[in-house]
Design an enzyme around this catalytic site. Structure first.
Site, PDB file in Angstrom:
ATOM      1  N   GLU C  96       0.834  -1.205   0.000  1.00 29.51           N
ATOM      2  CA  GLU C  96       0.000   0.000   0.000  1.00 29.51           C
ATOM      3  C   GLU C  96       0.865   1.250   0.000  1.00 29.51           C
ATOM      4  OE1 GLU C  96      -3.117   0.146  -0.426  1.00 29.51           O
ATOM      5  OE2 GLU C  96      -3.756  -1.924  -0.044  1.00 29.51           O
ATOM      6  N   ARG C 106     -17.458  -0.504   6.399  1.00 27.70           N
ATOM      7  CA  ARG C 106     -18.528  -1.040   5.549  1.00 27.70           C
ATOM      8  C   ARG C 106     -19.252  -2.154   6.294  1.00 27.70           C
ATOM      9  NH1 ARG C 106     -19.397  -4.935   1.976  1.00 27.70           N
ATOM     10  NH2 ARG C 106     -17.290  -5.736   1.832  1.00 27.70           N
ATOM     11  N   HIS C 186      -1.320  -5.640   1.482  1.00 25.41           N
ATOM     12  CA  HIS C 186      -2.542  -6.432   1.372  1.00 25.41           C
ATOM     13  C   HIS C 186      -2.270  -7.673   0.527  1.00 25.41           C
ATOM     14  CE1 HIS C 186      -5.706  -3.342   2.688  1.00 25.41           C
ATOM     15  NE2 HIS C 186      -6.060  -4.475   3.267  1.00 25.41           N
TER      16      HIS C 186
END
Lengths: 235, 235, 235, 235
Positions: C96, C106, C186
């Protein structure tokens, strides 16, 4: 040069759409098809006579969809049949190349039935190819600035079921003698459907689907063979 | 209840779109924005005065885009600035949450320049958050039946460059004093672009982009804070 | 030429992974990181001294993740920190670039909390850039035949929360003085996760993730600036 | 309980892979298949006798692929044939349900030929269904923690060409009498291929492809019908 001849018989074009399924409130295929109900195409000199579109809604139910198709065929005796269905997740207007003789429901149909690996028509061929000019349709829709692509699978749900059943009927001698043509086209979600789904998936505006369907009907009324143009898939 | 008050000053709304890039013949952002040129919004009693949209086209060139932005800001002294750009491959209207202080070109810009990991503004903050009500916009666009989603990255090309440059200008004391708001919205390809690309990628009709932009302008003119609604991403 | 010098202090490398979340039974980040626990890297002459990996598991909970990070930092006083997290749906190993100062869930975290648009650290900068050599990592992993790509968003969930919190700690004077480096990577689902999900989503084998992480650690121990290589995104 | 009976004939299992195509340096199908060359499966009491795998590489050329298949069939007289091919972009191990009687090249084959809409075998059926237990294979591979999915289209390139040609040969009386089974499985890119492609596309590690192929062979050697399990697609 287009001109209607007095007394010339009007060819009937049957467009079918489906009722909503899979939890959706609308089905774009029926929204688009019903908006074309009654559309009159003038004769195209040397190509085809005048034609008129008749829209019919099909249940999203194995078996019952083919009964509804039979009723519409008997009523209208159409020269051309284009069945249309929703392919949620696709980004283009996709004429289908081939229908396969299998029902295999990933979900239940609208009557709660989920057949697994049973033939649409027992003892009938493994597949039928569409008799629509699928590559001419793709070319015409793209030329109009709308995304189109040939598809090599209509799935194994009620869409393929109706498509296969239609092609099986068109393969019978009487339909062959009459020169009936037919096939299936899958279309994306409408924007209003995509707006409520995670992702969101691609969508196509109703006006654009209608424009593409008009081009598909026009291309399918032309006599002669399909385009010789590559439309294949690597896998 | 909407009513224009005699003599009430008209707020200027600057919408920017980009010229085409990456081999495309059109850029949907400029097509949509220029179609809204001159749009007049009536006052909304107790909320905001009358407003008018001014559209300006930005070069897809690092540096020059910010010069064009400066010229438009100086000329129009807008109360609201929404910069719009093409995000080929996205399926939704996507307000951007954050601009980052980096230029890193995956391709060359329209002047042939490809900066690698240089700041948009040397010595300035690593990022700025949009001051548009991004969640209110997403909600309004979805409620109108169009796919919308909050985005957490505007990339590192000229779109982010312009977005960052805009937010840096809006962070200066004079702009803060005037209460200027601004941000960036990425939009999908037009159908006519997608029709020529492999895949094809998702698209959004021009009329739908325009409708979504109108809703974004209206939402952004309302005073007050953004919605408290989840719009996050897991990654 | 690599050689350990008698008595040379061993640098500590902290690798963090997360506990499972979002209904999953495993989290690939923890599976990969714990498998590297205790890994000893020899000194690389003229580049860096010997190093050893310490793996710690973080809760997937806003706030508590940073407390666990603080405990690990206090215990280990590491020279290098690489936090790792699951990015279900991604197909590559993705360092990242930037952490943003926002929590916007979310879904709920593992403690049932769903913050909306609150800062990770009130009053702190809008973003921090990774201090890992993200492009060198991408290059090394690709050269080893594994898919890697720079990412410009870590989302707004606990992954970004931990990443931002880490970079905020590394920005403090004491950490700066000590030359601590850190960042976030990630990774895709494991095959065993993808096997149970519709689609299925892309996956990366555990052995491949481990190989990529080893390369990331090695690249991050090298002194000097990151590669000058394009790694940008158009949007 | 598995036991080899003295003198019991060893069944031959033919696995085919393809040479590289489409600009790739390797083809995962050949890499996986050749790594299984010579694999010996013990008899499974009451189920099947001992078996051994023979790997053959097929040219990615229309026509020539079927000649190579014919040579391998004549040489080996196999009881089971599983043809394997690369499906770049897919994320799962995907047994194919149906082969269609059409060659339609999106790109040229390795001999520079690009047939458009010609049958694989003139006058033969429109399609053949795989005689592999495709759902049992999908279930076994998923149970082993690897992504697998039934596919309803093998495309229209050399993969489908070989698949159709194989099934046509297996439909002949002599092959039917011998109870030969066969079919086709598409597999994802290897990580080393995906690492060099934009996106990057999903990949599957070679060891995982090999494990899945072993399960496919084992499932295909079992007598009896396929599982009654839903594996359908909506479209």
């Amino acid at each position: 040069m287009s001109e209607a001849v007095e007394g010339e018989p009007v060819m009937r074009v049957l467009l079918t759409g489906f009722e909503p399924f899979d939890g959706e409130a609308v089905n774009p295929s029926w929204e688009a098809v019903r908006a074309l109900q009654g559309w009159q195409l003038p004769a195209l000199a040397g190509q085809h006579g005048p034609a008129q579109v008749h829209a019919r809604r099909m249940p999203c139910v194995f078996g019952a969809a083919l009964q509804a198709l039979d009723a519409a065929l008997a009523e209208l005796q159409p020269s051309l049949v284009i069945a249309v269905g929703q392919a949620g997740g696709r980004s283009a207007f996709t004429p289908e190349r081939v229908a396969i003789n299998i029902d295999d429901g990933r979900i239940c149909d609208n009557a709660g039935c989920q057949p697994i690996d049973v033939p649409v028509v027992a003892g009938a061929p493994a597949a039928y190819f569409s008799s629509l000019p699928v590559k001419r349709i793709v070319q015409a829709v793209r030329a109009a600035g709308l995304p189109a692509e040939l598809s090599n699978t209509a799935g194994t749900f009620v869409c393929n079921h109706l498509f296969y059943g239609l092609m099986h009927r068109l393969a019978q001698p009487e339909a062959q003698r009459r020169g009936m043509r037919g096939g299936f086209i899958h279309i994306p979600y409408l924007p209003e459907q995509a707006a409520r789904l995670p992702g969101p998936p691609p969508a196509m505006a109703l006006a654009d689907v209608m424009a593409a369907l008009r081009l598909a009907v026009q291309a399918s009324l032309l006599p002669g063979a399909d385009l010789q143009a590559s439309g294949g898939a690597l896998h």
